[in-house]
Design an enzyme around this catalytic site. Sequence first.
Site, PDB file in Angstrom:
ATOM      1  N   ASP A   1       0.858  -1.174   0.000  1.00 26.72           N
ATOM      2  CA  ASP A   1       0.000   0.000   0.000  1.00 26.72           C
ATOM      3  C   ASP A   1       0.904   1.238   0.000  1.00 26.72           C
ATOM      4  O   ASP A   1       2.061   1.176   0.415  1.00 26.72           O
ATOM      5  CB  ASP A   1      -0.885   0.026   1.245  1.00 26.72           C
ATOM      6  CG  ASP A   1      -1.941  -1.073   1.252  1.00 26.72           C
ATOM      7  OD1 ASP A   1      -1.972  -1.888   0.300  1.00 26.72           O
ATOM      8  OD2 ASP A   1      -2.732  -1.125   2.209  1.00 26.72           O
TER       9      ASP A   1
ATOM     10  N   HIS B   1       5.119  -7.497  -0.660  1.00 26.84           N
ATOM     11  CA  HIS B   1       4.859  -8.765  -1.332  1.00 26.84           C
ATOM     12  C   HIS B   1       5.489  -8.774  -2.725  1.00 26.84           C
ATOM     13  O   HIS B   1       5.856  -7.729  -3.262  1.00 26.84           O
ATOM     14  CB  HIS B   1       3.348  -8.981  -1.473  1.00 26.84           C
ATOM     15  CG  HIS B   1       2.598  -8.955  -0.176  1.00 26.84           C
ATOM     16  ND1 HIS B   1       2.052 -10.089   0.398  1.00 26.84           N
ATOM     17  CD2 HIS B   1       2.285  -7.931   0.670  1.00 26.84           C
ATOM     18  CE1 HIS B   1       1.439  -9.765   1.528  1.00 26.84           C
ATOM     19  NE2 HIS B   1       1.574  -8.456   1.715  1.00 26.84           N
TER      20      HIS B   1
ATOM     21  N   SER C   1       7.927   3.824   5.016  1.00 29.60           N
ATOM     22  CA  SER C   1       9.147   4.083   4.274  1.00 29.60           C
ATOM     23  C   SER C   1       8.845   4.154   2.789  1.00 29.60           C
ATOM     24  O   SER C   1       7.781   4.604   2.392  1.00 29.60           O
ATOM     25  CB  SER C   1      10.206   3.024   4.569  1.00 29.60           C
ATOM     26  OG  SER C   1      11.458   3.456   4.060  1.00 29.60           O
TER      27      SER C   1
END
Length: 269
Positions: free
Chosen positions: A74, A136, A238
Amino acid sequence: MGLSNSASKVFGVIAKYKFPKIIQKNINKAYVNAFHIDMSEFKPLEEYESLNALFTRSLLNERELEEAFISPSDGKILELGSSFQNDFKENLAFSIKGSSYSIEELLKNSAKKEELENGIDYANIYLSPKDYHHYHAPCDMQILSATYVSGALFSVSETKLAKIINLYTRNERVILKCLIEGKFILWMVFVGALNVGKMHFTFDTSIQTNAANFDFTHTYEDLFVKKGQRLGNFELGSTIVLIAQKGHLKWSKNTYEPVWFAKKIADFV
């Protein structure tokens, strides 16, 4: 390591502290409200026993993976496009509009000169404190190596990116070099930041960030991961920089658009 690294270590200790349940619930609630976090995909906030547990929350249910090349996390795209060259024939990319960085410097020992000579396509995904912090695999891929580069832990906010030259190349980072469909190389650069004292990787738990002041590279044999497979997580927010050899990905998103893990961000060319 500088003051920012030490501050991140201290913050990490505090974030992992387990306060009495009623106090922790109020801390969690204040954090969720301050950053407007949507908790609909996660356990209720009172079930997290520390701020760190809340930061690193896992999805309750798996998301359905869209076709083509998906976002690894995200976040929000701060910049994307293709590299350009300066007078020294370096490949440059923008961190945000008007602020550039060297691809060669960012990738360090993870890339050979000839692998970059035809240019690259890139996207910078910023994860804010409100975002889901796991990352992922954006597609089926073979992980060839993981390179750790020691460095500072400056904030990677838009304000800091505009003020600090070559910020991405100055921060601590882990670079995964991946082979996609046996056709092209994708580098996934996980950039550390202020209060992000740790990055974790499921396939190699020996990689310890904010812990070493020397660079190293781990190479892997037959390390294949499937699209959507969890690779690890940040603690807090980050940036992930995606760098692909030029001409293999066509971005389907624009600058400043939000992205979500499992949703398409590019087509294969």
